[in-house]
Write a protein that holds these residues in place. Structure first.
Motif, mmCIF file in Angstrom:
data_model
loop_
_atom_site.group_PDB
_atom_site.id
_atom_site.type_symbol
_atom_site.label_atom_id
_atom_site.label_comp_id
_atom_site.label_asym_id
_atom_site.label_seq_id
_atom_site.Cartn_x
_atom_site.Cartn_y
_atom_site.Cartn_z
ATOM 1 N N GLY A 6 0.847 -1.195 0.000
ATOM 2 C CA GLY A 6 0.000 0.000 0.000
ATOM 3 C C GLY A 6 0.877 1.238 0.000
ATOM 4 N N ARG A 7 0.264 2.380 -0.183
ATOM 5 C CA ARG A 7 1.041 3.614 -0.128
ATOM 6 C C ARG A 7 1.404 3.919 1.321
ATOM 7 N NH1 ARG A 7 -2.509 7.880 1.298
ATOM 8 N NH2 ARG A 7 -4.702 7.349 1.018
ATOM 9 N N GLY A 56 13.745 0.739 -0.671
ATOM 10 C CA GLY A 56 12.657 0.015 -0.024
ATOM 11 C C GLY A 56 11.447 -0.133 -0.920
ATOM 12 N N VAL A 57 11.124 0.898 -1.688
ATOM 13 C CA VAL A 57 9.990 0.845 -2.608
ATOM 14 C C VAL A 57 10.221 -0.207 -3.682
ATOM 15 C CG1 VAL A 57 8.714 2.123 -4.374
ATOM 16 C CG2 VAL A 57 9.248 3.210 -2.179
ATOM 17 N N GLU A 58 11.453 -0.275 -4.217
ATOM 18 C CA GLU A 58 11.762 -1.277 -5.237
ATOM 19 C C GLU A 58 11.647 -2.689 -4.668
ATOM 20 O OE1 GLU A 58 12.179 -0.965 -8.504
ATOM 21 O OE2 GLU A 58 11.569 1.108 -8.072
ATOM 22 N N LYS A 59 12.088 -2.875 -3.416
ATOM 23 C CA LYS A 59 11.932 -4.178 -2.764
ATOM 24 C C LYS A 59 10.452 -4.529 -2.629
ATOM 25 C CE LYS A 59 16.130 -4.617 0.048
ATOM 26 N NZ LYS A 59 16.612 -4.799 1.445
ATOM 27 N N SER A 60 9.637 -3.527 -2.309
ATOM 28 C CA SER A 60 8.202 -3.754 -2.153
ATOM 29 C C SER A 60 7.583 -4.199 -3.464
ATOM 30 C CB SER A 60 7.515 -2.478 -1.652
ATOM 31 O OG SER A 60 8.017 -2.093 -0.387
ATOM 32 N N ARG A 61 7.966 -3.550 -4.560
ATOM 33 C CA ARG A 61 7.427 -3.917 -5.866
ATOM 34 C C ARG A 61 7.826 -5.350 -6.242
ATOM 35 N NH1 ARG A 61 5.300 0.498 -8.372
ATOM 36 N NH2 ARG A 61 6.058 2.550 -7.697
ATOM 37 N N GLN A 62 9.060 -5.715 -5.943
ATOM 38 C CA GLN A 62 9.522 -7.066 -6.252
ATOM 39 C C GLN A 62 8.779 -8.090 -5.407
ATOM 40 O OE1 GLN A 62 11.746 -7.941 -8.752
ATOM 41 N NE2 GLN A 62 10.947 -9.973 -8.240
ATOM 42 N N GLU A 120 -4.503 3.503 -6.755
ATOM 43 C CA GLU A 120 -4.941 2.913 -8.018
ATOM 44 C C GLU A 120 -3.795 2.154 -8.698
ATOM 45 O OE1 GLU A 120 -7.757 2.510 -9.213
ATOM 46 O OE2 GLU A 120 -9.091 3.971 -8.326
ATOM 47 N N ALA A 121 -2.604 2.732 -8.653
ATOM 48 C CA ALA A 121 -1.455 2.075 -9.280
ATOM 49 C C ALA A 121 -1.134 0.756 -8.577
ATOM 50 C CB ALA A 121 -0.242 2.999 -9.257
ATOM 51 N N ILE A 122 -1.232 0.744 -7.252
ATOM 52 C CA ILE A 122 -0.946 -0.472 -6.487
ATOM 53 C C ILE A 122 -2.017 -1.526 -6.738
ATOM 54 C CG2 ILE A 122 -0.741 -1.413 -4.152
ATOM 55 C CD1 ILE A 122 0.389 1.406 -3.367
ATOM 56 N N ALA A 178 -3.758 -6.637 -9.351
ATOM 57 C CA ALA A 178 -4.975 -7.196 -9.936
ATOM 58 C C ALA A 178 -4.763 -8.564 -10.562
ATOM 59 C CB ALA A 178 -5.544 -6.228 -10.972
ATOM 60 N N GLY A 179 -3.567 -8.825 -11.093
ATOM 61 C CA GLY A 179 -3.317 -10.109 -11.741
ATOM 62 C C GLY A 179 -2.888 -11.211 -10.794
#
Length: 459
Positions: A228-229, A290-296, A319-321, A326-327
């Motif tokens: 989440g944000r 940290g954000v890049e780790k979260s995305r991974q 919305e982006a998250i 969603a997939g």
């Protein structure tokens, strides 16, 4: 039966009340009697089998090593289906290692990882699914995973697979009878009957595959990412689920800058739960990592918990998250339900499904029970509990089942198109071999070795 004799410590290393050294193979009794001297003066082999004998272990120079109990189990009524001797001594590192070294001096060799269980499999006492269940019992993370592993170790999955395999063998036998004796009028074998039989087996395999994720989750834990944000309450949710202050919580956005991972049992469901840094655009170098780790982590997780601040309404970052998740299997948590709400729940439920959007307050814990109930239904199905049927244990078994199902579906299509029986037999035989690989009936040596190399020494 193996021609050599092996030995290993079968209890965990470290200090304990009792430790066990196991010896297995044709010379097990001779090796055991070299070390062990019963207080009664009788040889170990003179005792009734499966009877504990009291005595001592002596070094090669005649000095006392330890006061022990020893038992002789004659083949095939032992764990390995070979002659086995077990020596129970005091559970310290030194007495165990000394006794183990004495077994080597007496003619045994060090057991390889999983070699006792491998011998049980090769000697026909257990099949491959039962062997894999042994390690599942050892590594059980919950009561449900232990119950499932114990059922598999008793042969429940193997029984299901052998029943399906027998039905396929019957199909091949009937088809080959028609192929070999075309002049005979074998009325029972028609394309319609072949389709019906194949459909029955396919349904059985599909049933096993439908519960594949349950067995995997109970065995390995469900890898779950809380995303989440910043400042929507991800760390508060982690703390609420853990029932402890594991993650730092503050009113400032960006407090969590790295992944915090915890293992827990949530009402019997094993989770590998990761609290991630808030996903947003940032110029802060450390936060950006940290954000890049979260995305991974979002991409790699088996379940994603998307947390939204219900008191703030959806933002572009939310919305982006949501779009990124969603997939994947995901559930949307609308947090801060104790505050006035700005989020359109009806719209979210229309997008993700009514059962996958829920409100809760990580602060007051209202709604945690509903989330737990949803999680149990996700893992176990609509009943929310572990069923009585057989479950696939691991990715190897799932892969082989999917390959077998694909081949049988090809055979069904061939029967529908009235292709020669030979074409159908090829696909059915392939499926028979694939099911045999799961139980070990047709598995190759290198696969067997690879499986047992994952076991611990002494098992």
């Amino acid at each position: 039966m193996a021609e050599d004799t092996i030995s290993a410590v079968t209890t965990a290393l470290g200090e304990g009340a009792v430790g066990i050294v196991r010896i297995s193979g044709p010379k097990a009794l001779a090796v055991g009697e070299t070390l062990f001297k019963a207080a009664s003066g009788k040889a170990l082999g003179a005792y009734p089998v499966n009877t504990l004998a009291y005595g001592h272990v002596y070094d090669t120079d005649g000095s006392l090593v330890d006061e022990v109990l020893a038992v002789y189990m004659r083949a095939p009524r032992s764990y390995t289906a070979e002659d086995v001797v077990e020596i129970q001594c005091h559970g310290g590192v030194q007495p165990l290692q000394k006794i183990l070294q004495l077994t080597f001096a007496a003619g045994a060799r060090p057991a390889e990882a999983g070699e006792f269980t491998k011998r049980a499999f090769l000697n026909g006492r257990i099949d491959l699914t039962q062997a894999e269940a042994v390690m599942d019992i050892i590594r059980s993370r919950s009561e449900a995973s232990l119950k499932l592993a114990a059922r598999q170790q008793q042969g429940q999955l193997a029984g299901e697979l052998r029943s399906l395999r027998k039905q396929l063998v019957d199909i091949v036998v009937n088809l080959e009878a028609v192929i070999d004796y075309p002049e005979e009028d074998i009325e029972d074998v028609t394309y319609g009957r072949v389709q019906e039989s194949l459909s029955t087996v396919c349904s059985g395999i599909e049933h096993l595959l439908a519960h594949a994720h349950t067995g995997k989750i109970l065995r390995e834990g469900l890898r779950t990412a809380i995303v989440g944000r910043p400042n929507v309450g991800k760390s508060s949710l982690l703390n609420a689920l853990l029932r402890e202050e594991r993650a730092i919580v503050s009113q400032y956005a960006g407090t969590t800058r790295d992944v915090i991972e915890e293992q827990l049992l949530l009402d019997g469901v094993p989770l590998v739960l990761a609290d991630t840094a808030g996903i947003r655009a940032t110029d802060d170098f450390v936060e950006k990592i940290g954000v890049e780790k979260s995305r991974q982590l979002l991409a790699d997780s088996e379940l994603v918990i998307c947390v939204i601040d219900g008191s703030d309404g959806l933002t572009d970052e939310d919305e982006a998250i949501l779009e990124a998740a969603a997939g994947k299997p995901c559930v949307v948590i609308v947090n801060k339900s104790d505050l006035p709400q700005q989020v359109d729940l009806a719209q979210l439920r229309e997008r993700f499904g009514a059962d996958k959007v829920m409100t809760l307050s990580a602060k007051t814990l209202v709604g945690i029970e509903a989330f737990t109930a949803w999680l149990k239904s996700y893992v176990y199905g609509s009943k929310g509990t572990l069923g009585d049927g057989a479950y696939i244990q691991n990715a190897r078994q799932e892969r082989l089942l999917r390959e077998a199902l694909a081949g049988l579906q090809d055979a069904e299509f061939a029967a529908q198109d009235y292709l020669p029986y030979d074409c159908i037999v090829i696909d059915v035989r392939s499926a028979i071999d694939l099911l045999g690989e799961i139980t070990g009936d047709t598995v190759q040596d290198e696969i067997i070795n690879e499986i047992f190399e994952r076991f611990c020494i002494g098992k």
